[in-house]
Design a protein around this motif. Structure first.
Motif, PDB file in Angstrom:
ATOM      1  N   HIS A   2       1.402  -1.247   0.051  1.00  0.00           N
ATOM      2  CA  HIS A   2      -0.053  -0.307  -0.235  1.00  0.00           C
ATOM      3  C   HIS A   2       0.740   1.520  -0.367  1.00  0.00           C
ATOM      4  CE1 HIS A   2      -2.612   2.695   1.590  1.00  0.00           C
ATOM      5  NE2 HIS A   2      -3.754   2.353   0.977  1.00  0.00           N
ATOM      6  N   LYS A   3       2.030   1.558   0.574  1.00  0.00           N
ATOM      7  CA  LYS A   3       2.951   2.108   0.803  1.00  0.00           C
ATOM      8  C   LYS A   3       3.039   2.220  -0.674  1.00  0.00           C
ATOM      9  CE  LYS A   3       6.876   4.495   3.453  1.00  0.00           C
ATOM     10  NZ  LYS A   3       6.835   5.188   2.473  1.00  0.00           N
ATOM     11  N   ASP A   4       3.911   1.097  -1.381  1.00  0.00           N
ATOM     12  CA  ASP A   4       4.441   1.606  -2.400  1.00  0.00           C
ATOM     13  C   ASP A   4       3.377   1.813  -3.381  1.00  0.00           C
ATOM     14  OD1 ASP A   4       6.458   0.297  -1.271  1.00  0.00           O
ATOM     15  OD2 ASP A   4       6.714  -1.625  -2.681  1.00  0.00           O
ATOM     16  N   TYR A   5       2.129   1.811  -3.059  1.00  0.00           N
ATOM     17  CA  TYR A   5       1.796   1.886  -4.608  1.00  0.00           C
ATOM     18  C   TYR A   5       1.238   3.400  -3.698  1.00  0.00           C
ATOM     19  CZ  TYR A   5      -3.344   3.188  -6.724  1.00  0.00           C
ATOM     20  OH  TYR A   5      -4.344   3.634  -7.132  1.00  0.00           O
ATOM     21  N   GLN A   6       1.050   3.699  -2.526  1.00  0.00           N
ATOM     22  CA  GLN A   6       0.841   5.295  -2.290  1.00  0.00           C
ATOM     23  C   GLN A   6       2.740   6.567  -3.196  1.00  0.00           C
ATOM     24  OE1 GLN A   6      -1.671   7.174  -1.542  1.00  0.00           O
ATOM     25  NE2 GLN A   6      -2.946   5.347  -1.652  1.00  0.00           N
ATOM     26  N   ASP A   7       3.096   5.991  -2.798  1.00  0.00           N
ATOM     27  CA  ASP A   7       4.731   6.503  -3.489  1.00  0.00           C
ATOM     28  C   ASP A   7       4.325   6.785  -4.642  1.00  0.00           C
ATOM     29  OD1 ASP A   7       5.628   6.950  -1.556  1.00  0.00           O
ATOM     30  OD2 ASP A   7       6.508   5.228  -0.787  1.00  0.00           O
ATOM     31  N   SER A   8       3.985   5.834  -5.992  1.00  0.00           N
ATOM     32  CA  SER A   8       3.623   5.497  -6.996  1.00  0.00           C
ATOM     33  C   SER A   8       2.371   6.877  -7.436  1.00  0.00           C
ATOM     34  CB  SER A   8       3.419   3.912  -7.939  1.00  0.00           C
ATOM     35  OG  SER A   8       2.395   3.726  -7.792  1.00  0.00           O
ATOM     36  N   VAL A   9       1.591   6.744  -6.565  1.00  0.00           N
ATOM     37  CA  VAL A   9       0.124   7.466  -6.988  1.00  0.00           C
ATOM     38  C   VAL A   9       1.051   8.873  -6.819  1.00  0.00           C
ATOM     39  CG1 VAL A   9      -1.970   8.579  -6.138  1.00  0.00           C
ATOM     40  CG2 VAL A   9      -1.308   6.178  -6.441  1.00  0.00           C
ATOM     41  N   GLU A  10       2.149   9.306  -6.152  1.00  0.00           N
ATOM     42  CA  GLU A  10       2.321  10.908  -5.631  1.00  0.00           C
ATOM     43  C   GLU A  10       2.896  11.212  -7.675  1.00  0.00           C
ATOM     44  OE1 GLU A  10       4.018  11.079  -1.589  1.00  0.00           O
ATOM     45  OE2 GLU A  10       2.494  10.761  -1.046  1.00  0.00           O
ATOM     46  N   VAL A  11       4.587  10.316  -7.050  1.00  0.00           N
ATOM     47  CA  VAL A  11       4.966  10.480  -8.064  1.00  0.00           C
ATOM     48  C   VAL A  11       4.033  10.600  -9.621  1.00  0.00           C
ATOM     49  CG1 VAL A  11       6.355   9.288  -9.984  1.00  0.00           C
ATOM     50  CG2 VAL A  11       6.690   9.167  -7.332  1.00  0.00           C
ATOM     51  N   PHE A  12       2.976   9.692  -9.728  1.00  0.00           N
ATOM     52  CA  PHE A  12       2.445   9.841 -10.860  1.00  0.00           C
ATOM     53  C   PHE A  12       1.845  11.534 -10.986  1.00  0.00           C
ATOM     54  CE2 PHE A  12      -2.158   9.574 -13.359  1.00  0.00           C
ATOM     55  CZ  PHE A  12      -1.514   9.683 -14.611  1.00  0.00           C
ATOM     56  N   GLU A  13       1.036  11.552 -10.280  1.00  0.00           N
ATOM     57  CA  GLU A  13       0.392  12.677  -9.978  1.00  0.00           C
ATOM     58  C   GLU A  13       1.464  13.670 -10.340  1.00  0.00           C
ATOM     59  OE1 GLU A  13      -1.391  12.251  -6.311  1.00  0.00           O
ATOM     60  OE2 GLU A  13      -3.291  11.736  -6.360  1.00  0.00           O
ATOM     61  N   GLU A  14       3.173  13.766  -9.704  1.00  0.00           N
ATOM     62  CA  GLU A  14       3.976  14.808 -10.001  1.00  0.00           C
ATOM     63  C   GLU A  14       4.357  15.169 -11.399  1.00  0.00           C
ATOM     64  OE1 GLU A  14       8.444  15.278  -9.262  1.00  0.00           O
ATOM     65  OE2 GLU A  14       7.305  14.467  -7.293  1.00  0.00           O
ATOM     66  N   VAL A  15       3.790  14.153 -12.080  1.00  0.00           N
ATOM     67  CA  VAL A  15       4.481  14.188 -13.696  1.00  0.00           C
ATOM     68  C   VAL A  15       3.473  15.121 -14.263  1.00  0.00           C
ATOM     69  CG1 VAL A  15       4.811  12.731 -16.054  1.00  0.00           C
ATOM     70  CG2 VAL A  15       5.978  12.168 -13.417  1.00  0.00           C
ATOM     71  N   ALA A  16       2.369  14.496 -13.768  1.00  0.00           N
ATOM     72  CA  ALA A  16       1.359  14.309 -14.434  1.00  0.00           C
ATOM     73  C   ALA A  16       1.084  16.401 -14.034  1.00  0.00           C
ATOM     74  CB  ALA A  16      -0.316  14.020 -14.514  1.00  0.00           C
ATOM     75  N   THR A  17       1.346  16.616 -12.810  1.00  0.00           N
ATOM     76  CA  THR A  17       0.719  18.207 -12.839  1.00  0.00           C
ATOM     77  C   THR A  17       1.988  18.961 -13.168  1.00  0.00           C
ATOM     78  OG1 THR A  17       0.164  17.597 -10.304  1.00  0.00           O
ATOM     79  CG2 THR A  17       1.417  19.799 -11.045  1.00  0.00           C
ATOM     80  N   LYS A  18       3.378  18.532 -13.379  1.00  0.00           N
ATOM     81  CA  LYS A  18       3.819  18.815 -14.827  1.00  0.00           C
ATOM     82  C   LYS A  18       3.563  18.861 -16.413  1.00  0.00           C
ATOM     83  CE  LYS A  18       8.689  17.629 -12.210  1.00  0.00           C
ATOM     84  NZ  LYS A  18       9.455  16.821 -12.184  1.00  0.00           N
TER      85      LYS A  18
END
Length: 148
Positions: free
Chosen positions: A22-38
């Motif tokens: 779950h922690k790994d998934y949350q981290d990957s979601v944050e990375v995706f959101e960061e890249v999508a925001t850029k």
């Protein structure tokens, strides 16, 4: 009973695995959101630059200004293309982590189900034994009263 405690320990391990997934998934979601925001910010910049470029074309501007605006838009398009690859990678990673999380959750639920069944079986056996003892005691009491 020792068997049941073993299942509880296995359940704890599976729960730990699920929490890590779950922690790994949350981290990957944050990375995706960061890249999508850029990506969103770059697309917004490109849209503004294109609007500015259209205004420059409508009004007579110097060629160097038009060329500079065109180069800026071209650089933004290249950055967007690079970010699209990063978004694809981040999305794939996020989906893989989600599958791992789902798998870990299913494994944990399997052990919970096993424990529930074992506890039910233990309860059933205990109830049967208690009833059997009560029957034996009743029989003994009846026989001892009948002999008198």
């Amino acid at each position: 009973m020792a068997e049941l405690s073993t299942y509880h320990k296995l359940l704890q391990m599976k729960e730990t695995d699920k929490n890590l997934a779950h922690k790994d998934y949350q981290d990957s979601v944050e990375v995706f959101e960061e890249v999508a925001t850029k990506m969103y910010e770059l697309l917004k910049k490109k849209e503004q630059a294109e609007a500015h470029y259209q205004k420059q074309i409508q009004h007579s501007m110097q060629i160097t200004d038009l060329h500079t605006s065109f180069q800026y838009i071209d650089r933004l398009e290249k950055q967007i293309a690079n970010l699209q690859q990063a978004i694809h990678t981040a999305r794939s990673d996020m989906q893989q982590k989600q599958e791992s999380l789902t798998s870990a959750h299913v494994e944990m639920k399997k052990y919970e189900k096993i424990i529930d069944r074992k506890e039910y079986h233990i309860h059933t056996v205990r109830t049967y034994e208690e009833k059997k003892q009560m029957d034996d005691m009743s029989m003994q009491q009846f026989l001892s009263q009948g002999i008198r």
